[in-house]
Design a protein around this motif. Structure first.
Motif, mmCIF file in Angstrom:
data_model
loop_
_atom_site.group_PDB
_atom_site.id
_atom_site.type_symbol
_atom_site.label_atom_id
_atom_site.label_comp_id
_atom_site.label_asym_id
_atom_site.label_seq_id
_atom_site.Cartn_x
_atom_site.Cartn_y
_atom_site.Cartn_z
ATOM 1 N N ILE A 117 0.869 -1.169 0.000
ATOM 2 C CA ILE A 117 0.000 0.000 0.000
ATOM 3 C C ILE A 117 0.908 1.221 0.000
ATOM 4 O O ILE A 117 1.480 1.589 1.018
ATOM 5 N N SER A 118 1.056 1.787 -1.174
ATOM 6 C CA SER A 118 1.944 2.924 -1.344
ATOM 7 C C SER A 118 1.104 4.182 -1.535
ATOM 8 O O SER A 118 -0.092 4.185 -1.299
ATOM 9 N N LEU A 156 5.142 8.343 -4.041
ATOM 10 C CA LEU A 156 6.260 7.392 -3.927
ATOM 11 C C LEU A 156 6.153 6.258 -4.945
ATOM 12 O O LEU A 156 6.838 5.248 -4.821
ATOM 13 N N ARG A 157 5.331 6.423 -5.946
ATOM 14 C CA ARG A 157 5.084 5.360 -6.929
ATOM 15 C C ARG A 157 6.373 4.823 -7.547
ATOM 16 O O ARG A 157 6.500 3.625 -7.785
ATOM 17 N N MET A 165 -0.914 -4.474 -5.282
ATOM 18 C CA MET A 165 -0.356 -3.151 -4.999
ATOM 19 C C MET A 165 -1.463 -2.117 -5.123
ATOM 20 O O MET A 165 -2.164 -2.058 -6.121
ATOM 21 N N VAL A 166 -1.622 -1.329 -4.052
ATOM 22 C CA VAL A 166 -2.641 -0.291 -3.999
ATOM 23 C C VAL A 166 -1.930 1.051 -3.868
ATOM 24 O O VAL A 166 -0.941 1.158 -3.125
ATOM 25 N N PHE A 167 -2.411 2.066 -4.568
ATOM 26 C CA PHE A 167 -1.838 3.403 -4.462
ATOM 27 C C PHE A 167 -2.872 4.354 -3.882
ATOM 28 O O PHE A 167 -3.930 4.566 -4.473
ATOM 29 N N ARG A 183 -3.219 6.380 2.916
ATOM 30 C CA ARG A 183 -2.333 5.219 2.984
ATOM 31 C C ARG A 183 -2.382 4.597 4.373
ATOM 32 O O ARG A 183 -2.507 3.384 4.521
ATOM 33 N N LYS A 184 -2.273 5.424 5.425
ATOM 34 C CA LYS A 184 -2.335 4.903 6.793
ATOM 35 C C LYS A 184 -3.664 4.201 7.045
ATOM 36 O O LYS A 184 -3.701 3.132 7.648
ATOM 37 N N ALA A 185 -4.741 4.806 6.580
ATOM 38 C CA ALA A 185 -6.065 4.221 6.779
ATOM 39 C C ALA A 185 -6.170 2.860 6.089
ATOM 40 O O ALA A 185 -6.697 1.899 6.655
ATOM 41 N N LEU A 186 -5.651 2.775 4.872
ATOM 42 C CA LEU A 186 -5.700 1.511 4.130
ATOM 43 C C LEU A 186 -4.811 0.444 4.773
ATOM 44 O O LEU A 186 -5.187 -0.732 4.813
ATOM 45 N N LEU A 187 -3.644 0.847 5.265
ATOM 46 C CA LEU A 187 -2.767 -0.109 5.946
ATOM 47 C C LEU A 187 -3.473 -0.717 7.148
ATOM 48 O O LEU A 187 -3.434 -1.931 7.357
#
Length: 176
Positions: free
Chosen positions: A61-62, A66-67, A77-79, A86-90
């Protein structure tokens, strides 16, 4: 189990890379999925390579900015559009969280996850992996916060501090 791991994307010396590699191997051998920042550099790459080589899955989860550093061979891989997403998805994609050695981004992720847990927004186990005593100062500060009344819940309910990956993983497996 989907294990979210927060750590540095910096290239570090053996006192950090060896334990990171060993933890990744334990994740893979245990059939776990590594949910991480998706970078193909530094400790992030070390843990991802070790997890994959030992049979685990990789969910990166980027973030768009930073791609260019993202690993290309993750299982998924999720962007995210920004660091907050990003924090929420992690957190959303993880059953448990392990915080390894890292810089300001890692510290931000760790404190955000702990703050959310303090408020009951999640009940996922969180482990602070204190490799080579890296988080000794933070652990001391967290204890002081607890002792001086700044934490409304016992510190033990927020975070488990471990000096090695095996006890960290055992703790998570007992709670998920």
């Amino acid at each position: 189990m989907n294990i979210g791991v927060f750590m540095s994307a910096a290239d570090l010396d053996e006192r950090y890379t060896r334990p990171a590699r060993e933890f990744g191997e334990m994740l893979g051998r245990g059939g776990h999925t590594l949910v991480w920042g998706g970078s193909g550099t530094g400790l992030m790459r070390v843990v991802a390579d070790a997890t994959r080589c030992a049979g685990g899955r990789l969910v990166g989860i980027s973030v768009d900015l930073l791609r260019e550093f993202a690993i290309e061979d993750a299982d998924e891989m999720v962007f995210a559009s920004d660091l907050a997403q990003r924090k929420a998805l992690l957190l959303e994609r993880s059953d448990a969280i392990v915080v390894m050695a890292g810089g300001l981004g890692t510290l931000d992720e760790a404190t955000d996850i702990l703050e959310q847990k303090k408020h009951g927004l999640h009940d996922k186990p969180v482990v602070l992996l204190n490799t080579a005593g890296f988080y000794a100062g933070l652990t001391l500060q967290l204890r002081r916060m607890a002792e001086d009344g700044f934490l409304p819940v016992p510190l033990e309910q927020l975070v488990f501090v471990s000096d090695d990956g095996a006890s960290a993983l055992a703790h998570l497996q007992d709670r998920v």
